[in-house]
Write a protein that holds these residues in place. Structure first.
Motif, PDB file in Angstrom:
ATOM      1  N   MET A  33       1.047  11.403   6.603  1.00  0.00           N
ATOM      2  CA  MET A  33       0.274  11.960   5.810  1.00  0.00           C
ATOM      3  C   MET A  33      -0.705  10.961   5.171  1.00  0.00           C
ATOM      4  O   MET A  33      -0.482   9.722   4.997  1.00  0.00           O
ATOM      5  CB  MET A  33       1.128  12.165   4.466  1.00  0.00           C
ATOM      6  CG  MET A  33       1.503  13.579   4.466  1.00  0.00           C
ATOM      7  SD  MET A  33       2.857  13.879   3.100  1.00  0.00           S
ATOM      8  CE  MET A  33       3.898  14.872   3.890  1.00  0.00           C
ATOM      9  N   GLY A  34      -1.925  11.516   4.641  1.00  0.00           N
ATOM     10  CA  GLY A  34      -2.754  10.588   3.933  1.00  0.00           C
ATOM     11  C   GLY A  34      -2.382   9.891   2.864  1.00  0.00           C
ATOM     12  O   GLY A  34      -1.718  10.733   2.253  1.00  0.00           O
ATOM     13  N   ILE A  35      -3.056   8.929   2.469  1.00  0.00           N
ATOM     14  CA  ILE A  35      -2.580   8.483   1.228  1.00  0.00           C
ATOM     15  C   ILE A  35      -3.766   8.547   0.107  1.00  0.00           C
ATOM     16  O   ILE A  35      -4.911   8.458   0.243  1.00  0.00           O
ATOM     17  CB  ILE A  35      -2.554   6.708   1.277  1.00  0.00           C
ATOM     18  CG1 ILE A  35      -1.603   6.342   2.713  1.00  0.00           C
ATOM     19  CG2 ILE A  35      -2.189   6.161   0.202  1.00  0.00           C
ATOM     20  CD1 ILE A  35      -0.280   7.073   2.303  1.00  0.00           C
ATOM     21  N   GLN A  36      -3.257   9.017  -1.035  1.00  0.00           N
ATOM     22  CA  GLN A  36      -4.126   9.593  -2.025  1.00  0.00           C
ATOM     23  C   GLN A  36      -4.632   8.439  -2.626  1.00  0.00           C
ATOM     24  O   GLN A  36      -5.850   8.582  -3.512  1.00  0.00           O
ATOM     25  CB  GLN A  36      -3.251  10.407  -3.027  1.00  0.00           C
ATOM     26  CG  GLN A  36      -4.109  11.002  -4.264  1.00  0.00           C
ATOM     27  CD  GLN A  36      -4.552  12.288  -3.743  1.00  0.00           C
ATOM     28  OE1 GLN A  36      -4.736  12.443  -2.408  1.00  0.00           O
ATOM     29  NE2 GLN A  36      -5.221  13.136  -4.617  1.00  0.00           N
ATOM     30  N   ARG A  37      -4.149   7.072  -2.600  1.00  0.00           N
ATOM     31  CA  ARG A  37      -4.711   6.288  -3.397  1.00  0.00           C
ATOM     32  C   ARG A  37      -5.110   5.023  -2.533  1.00  0.00           C
ATOM     33  O   ARG A  37      -4.458   4.897  -1.226  1.00  0.00           O
ATOM     34  CB  ARG A  37      -3.817   5.592  -4.369  1.00  0.00           C
ATOM     35  CG  ARG A  37      -2.271   5.179  -3.745  1.00  0.00           C
ATOM     36  CD  ARG A  37      -1.375   4.815  -4.904  1.00  0.00           C
ATOM     37  NE  ARG A  37      -0.327   4.199  -4.239  1.00  0.00           N
ATOM     38  CZ  ARG A  37       1.112   3.921  -4.699  1.00  0.00           C
ATOM     39  NH1 ARG A  37       0.954   4.220  -6.052  1.00  0.00           N
ATOM     40  NH2 ARG A  37       2.053   3.870  -4.273  1.00  0.00           N
ATOM     41  N   GLU A  38      -5.875   4.165  -2.577  1.00  0.00           N
ATOM     42  CA  GLU A  38      -6.192   3.052  -1.676  1.00  0.00           C
ATOM     43  C   GLU A  38      -5.505   2.016  -1.825  1.00  0.00           C
ATOM     44  O   GLU A  38      -4.529   1.717  -2.916  1.00  0.00           O
ATOM     45  CB  GLU A  38      -7.896   2.628  -1.930  1.00  0.00           C
ATOM     46  CG  GLU A  38      -8.731   3.384  -1.997  1.00  0.00           C
ATOM     47  CD  GLU A  38      -9.000   3.912  -0.588  1.00  0.00           C
ATOM     48  OE1 GLU A  38      -8.793   3.174   0.512  1.00  0.00           O
ATOM     49  OE2 GLU A  38      -9.494   5.131  -0.250  1.00  0.00           O
ATOM     50  N   PRO A  39      -5.065   1.202  -0.625  1.00  0.00           N
ATOM     51  CA  PRO A  39      -4.108  -0.084  -0.953  1.00  0.00           C
ATOM     52  C   PRO A  39      -4.661  -0.863  -2.011  1.00  0.00           C
ATOM     53  O   PRO A  39      -5.765  -1.248  -2.234  1.00  0.00           O
ATOM     54  CB  PRO A  39      -4.374  -0.738   0.355  1.00  0.00           C
ATOM     55  CG  PRO A  39      -4.765   0.397   1.153  1.00  0.00           C
ATOM     56  CD  PRO A  39      -5.782   1.194   0.599  1.00  0.00           C
ATOM     57  N   GLY A  40      -3.512  -1.437  -2.879  1.00  0.00           N
ATOM     58  CA  GLY A  40      -4.022  -2.228  -4.103  1.00  0.00           C
ATOM     59  C   GLY A  40      -4.163  -1.404  -5.292  1.00  0.00           C
ATOM     60  O   GLY A  40      -4.236  -1.987  -6.374  1.00  0.00           O
TER      61      GLY A  40
ATOM     62  N   SER B  47      -1.004  14.592  -8.245  1.00  0.00           N
ATOM     63  CA  SER B  47      -1.642  15.998  -7.538  1.00  0.00           C
ATOM     64  C   SER B  47      -1.036  16.144  -6.498  1.00  0.00           C
ATOM     65  O   SER B  47      -0.975  17.230  -5.563  1.00  0.00           O
ATOM     66  CB  SER B  47      -3.200  15.332  -7.425  1.00  0.00           C
ATOM     67  OG  SER B  47      -3.429  14.451  -6.427  1.00  0.00           O
ATOM     68  N   ASN B  48      -0.406  15.081  -5.626  1.00  0.00           N
ATOM     69  CA  ASN B  48       0.244  15.346  -4.279  1.00  0.00           C
ATOM     70  C   ASN B  48       1.562  16.416  -4.346  1.00  0.00           C
ATOM     71  O   ASN B  48       1.722  17.011  -3.502  1.00  0.00           O
ATOM     72  CB  ASN B  48       0.782  13.925  -3.811  1.00  0.00           C
ATOM     73  CG  ASN B  48      -0.172  12.951  -3.155  1.00  0.00           C
ATOM     74  OD1 ASN B  48      -1.272  13.667  -2.938  1.00  0.00           O
ATOM     75  ND2 ASN B  48       0.215  11.859  -3.315  1.00  0.00           N
ATOM     76  N   ILE B  49       2.005  16.390  -5.642  1.00  0.00           N
ATOM     77  CA  ILE B  49       3.060  17.668  -5.831  1.00  0.00           C
ATOM     78  C   ILE B  49       2.207  18.853  -5.636  1.00  0.00           C
ATOM     79  O   ILE B  49       3.089  19.803  -4.879  1.00  0.00           O
ATOM     80  CB  ILE B  49       3.641  17.502  -7.036  1.00  0.00           C
ATOM     81  CG1 ILE B  49       4.287  16.080  -7.446  1.00  0.00           C
ATOM     82  CG2 ILE B  49       4.699  18.499  -7.339  1.00  0.00           C
ATOM     83  CD1 ILE B  49       5.002  16.145  -8.909  1.00  0.00           C
TER      84      ILE B  49
ATOM     85  N   SER C 274       4.178  10.051   0.450  1.00  0.00           N
ATOM     86  CA  SER C 274       2.829   9.541  -0.089  1.00  0.00           C
ATOM     87  C   SER C 274       2.822   8.131  -0.954  1.00  0.00           C
ATOM     88  O   SER C 274       2.325   6.996  -0.818  1.00  0.00           O
ATOM     89  CB  SER C 274       1.807  10.481  -0.770  1.00  0.00           C
ATOM     90  OG  SER C 274       1.368  11.620   0.004  1.00  0.00           O
ATOM     91  N   GLU C 275       3.654   8.388  -1.758  1.00  0.00           N
ATOM     92  CA  GLU C 275       3.892   7.083  -2.724  1.00  0.00           C
ATOM     93  C   GLU C 275       4.391   6.007  -1.831  1.00  0.00           C
ATOM     94  O   GLU C 275       4.265   4.808  -1.888  1.00  0.00           O
ATOM     95  CB  GLU C 275       4.936   7.451  -3.947  1.00  0.00           C
ATOM     96  CG  GLU C 275       4.355   8.175  -4.838  1.00  0.00           C
ATOM     97  CD  GLU C 275       2.747   7.660  -5.294  1.00  0.00           C
ATOM     98  OE1 GLU C 275       2.955   6.478  -5.981  1.00  0.00           O
ATOM     99  OE2 GLU C 275       1.976   8.462  -5.383  1.00  0.00           O
ATOM    100  N   VAL C 276       5.549   6.157  -1.146  1.00  0.00           N
ATOM    101  CA  VAL C 276       6.222   5.368  -0.429  1.00  0.00           C
ATOM    102  C   VAL C 276       5.411   4.642   0.985  1.00  0.00           C
ATOM    103  O   VAL C 276       5.276   3.380   1.052  1.00  0.00           O
ATOM    104  CB  VAL C 276       7.582   5.597   0.181  1.00  0.00           C
ATOM    105  CG1 VAL C 276       8.249   4.635   1.217  1.00  0.00           C
ATOM    106  CG2 VAL C 276       8.829   5.907  -0.794  1.00  0.00           C
TER     107      VAL C 276
ATOM    108  N   GLY D 239       8.138   6.501   4.572  1.00  0.00           N
ATOM    109  CA  GLY D 239       7.542   7.446   3.589  1.00  0.00           C
ATOM    110  C   GLY D 239       8.155   8.832   4.149  1.00  0.00           C
ATOM    111  O   GLY D 239       8.745   9.593   3.312  1.00  0.00           O
ATOM    112  N   GLY D 240       8.315   9.125   5.624  1.00  0.00           N
ATOM    113  CA  GLY D 240       8.779  10.229   5.891  1.00  0.00           C
ATOM    114  C   GLY D 240      10.292  10.560   5.668  1.00  0.00           C
ATOM    115  O   GLY D 240      10.859  11.517   5.093  1.00  0.00           O
ATOM    116  N   MET D 241      11.257   9.423   5.869  1.00  0.00           N
ATOM    117  CA  MET D 241      12.451   9.429   5.734  1.00  0.00           C
ATOM    118  C   MET D 241      12.825   9.523   4.211  1.00  0.00           C
ATOM    119  O   MET D 241      13.800  10.280   3.709  1.00  0.00           O
ATOM    120  CB  MET D 241      12.853   8.176   5.933  1.00  0.00           C
ATOM    121  CG  MET D 241      13.103   8.016   7.740  1.00  0.00           C
ATOM    122  SD  MET D 241      13.537   6.266   8.298  1.00  0.00           S
ATOM    123  CE  MET D 241      15.495   6.183   7.779  1.00  0.00           C
ATOM    124  N   THR D 242      12.257   8.784   3.249  1.00  0.00           N
ATOM    125  CA  THR D 242      12.335   9.003   1.753  1.00  0.00           C
ATOM    126  C   THR D 242      11.957  10.346   1.441  1.00  0.00           C
ATOM    127  O   THR D 242      12.765  10.998   0.613  1.00  0.00           O
ATOM    128  CB  THR D 242      11.424   7.994   0.993  1.00  0.00           C
ATOM    129  OG1 THR D 242      11.774   6.779   1.683  1.00  0.00           O
ATOM    130  CG2 THR D 242      11.592   7.949  -0.518  1.00  0.00           C
TER     131      THR D 242
END
Length: 303
Positions: free
Chosen positions: A1-8, A15-17, A90-92, A110-113
Motif C-alpha cells: 500500500m502507498g504511504i500517506q505520510r512521508e518518512p519522518g 483518512s486511510n480508514i 499503512s501506519e505500520v 504492514g500487511g500482517m498487522t
C-alpha cells in the motif's frame, strides 16, 4: 500500500480508514463477490470441478447467485475491514520505512498487522455469515426453501451465542495475516525489482501498468496459503456431513486440517485455488495499486 505520510513525518493518517472502506466496497461489489462465492463453493464441496461449481452457483439464482451474501454481509465486511486494513497496514508500513526497513519487508509487516487487525475487529462474524449464506442451501430438504440469511444468523446466535457467529475467527486471522502479509510484501518486492530493471531509484514513481503488474504478482503468489482458506470454509460451512464418523464434533484448525487431508488428500486442501488467484489479484490491485493513487490524491487535497 502507498504511504500517506512521508518518512519522518509525524501524525496519524486517519483518512486511510475512509479510503480503505471505499476501495474495499468497490472491490467486493465488482469482481470480488462472484470470485468469493465460486471459491467458497469449491472449498465447501471439494468433489466439484470448476464447471460443476459454476453450475451449482448458477442454479441458485443465475447471475444473482454469484452475488449471494453481498448484502448485507459482504458490504458490512468490506466497509469495516477495508478501513481497518488500510489504516493499520499503512501506519505500520510507514513506521517501518521510517526506521529504514526495506519496502518488501515493510509491506510484509504492514500487511500482517492489518490482516490480523481486520480479522478480530470485524471479519469473524461477517465471514462466518457469508459462508453460511453461500452454503446454507444444502441444509434444507429437497423442495423446501432454505431459511433467510437473518434467520440463519438469529438461529446461530440463539444456539451458540457470539462464539457461534465468530466461528473460525482464528482461522480467519491466520488467513488474513498470511494473505495481506504476502500480498503487500510480494507486491512491494515486485515494485522494487521493476525499478531495478528500469534503472529507477526507490523513490521514483512507477507507471500505472507497472503497479498493477506488481500487485497482480503479489495477489497470485499470496494464494500459497489456500489450505487455511479451505479449513476456514469447512469450519464455518452450514453444509456439513454430520453422518461422517471421521468429522470431529468440535472443529479446531488442526483437526479440521487432518479431516480434510484424510477425506480429500492434498488436492482437497487446494480446492478453489483457481478462482482465489483471480480474487487475490483483483483485491491486491484495488487495495494496493489503485489505493496508492487514491491516497496520493487525498494527500494532495489536504495540502
Amino acid at each position: 500500500m502507498g504511504i500517506q505520510r512521508e518518512p519522518g513525518q509525524k501524525g496519524v493518517s486517519w483518512s486511510n480508514i475512509a479510503v480503505g472502506a471505499i476501495m474495499n466496497m468497490i472491490e467486493v461489489t465488482t469482481l470480488g463477490q462472484p470470485l468469493e462465492v465460486l471459491k467458497t463453493q469449491m472449498a465447501a464441496n471439494r468433489s466439484q470441478t470448476m464447471f460443476q461449481a459454476l453450475r451449482s452457483v448458477w442454479a441458485r439464482g443465475g447471475f444473482v447467485g454469484f452475488y449471494q451474501g453481498l448484502i448485507p454481509w459482504a458490504w458490512i465486511e468490506a466497509s469495516t475491514k477495508g478501513g481497518v486494513l488500510m489504516f493499520a497496514a499503512s501506519e505500520v508500513e510507514g513506521i517501518s520505512l521510517t526506521a529504514g526497513i526495506s519496502p518488501g519487508f515493510a509491506g510484509l509487516l504492514g500487511g500482517m498487522t492489518g490482516g490480523i487487525a481486520q480479522a478480530y475487529a470485524t471479519m469473524g462474524f461477517t465471514t462466518c455469515m457469508k459462508t453460511a449464506e453461500i452454503t446454507r442451501q444444502k441444509t434444507a430438504a429437497a423442495g423446501v426453501k432454505p431459511p433467510s440469511t437473518w434467520a440463519v444468523f438469529a438461529d446461530i446466535y440463539r444456539r451458540e451465542g457470539i462464539a457461534g457467529v465468530n466461528k473460525g475467527v482464528n482461522a480467519v486471522a491466520v488467513r488474513q495475516c498470511t494473505n495481506w502479509g504476502s500480498r503487500m510484501g510480494f507486491a512491494r518486492l515486485a515494485e522494487t525489482m521493476i525499478r531495478k530493471v528500469k534503472g529507477k531509484k526507490e523513490e521514483d514513481s512507477l507507471s500505472a501498468l507497472d503497479k498493477i503488474f506488481a500487485s497482480s504478482i503479489g495477489g497470485a503468489l499470496a494464494t500459497w496459503n489456500q489450505p487455511i482458506e479451505v479449513i476456514r470454509v469447512e469450519m464455518q460451512s452450514m453444509a456439513k456431513d454430520t453422518a461422517n464418523p471421521n468429522r470431529p464434533a468440535k472443529l479446531t484448525i488442526m483437526n479440521t486440517l487432518k479431516f480434510i487431508y484424510k477425506e480429500n488428500g492434498m488436492k482437497g486442501l487446494y480446492r478453489g485455488v483457481t478462482p482465489r488467484i483471480g480474487l487475490g489479484v483483483w483485491q491486491t490491485v484495488c487495495m494496493v495499486s489503485l489505493a496508492d493513487y487514491v491516497k496520493d490524491w487525498v494527500k494532495g487535497k489536504g495540502k
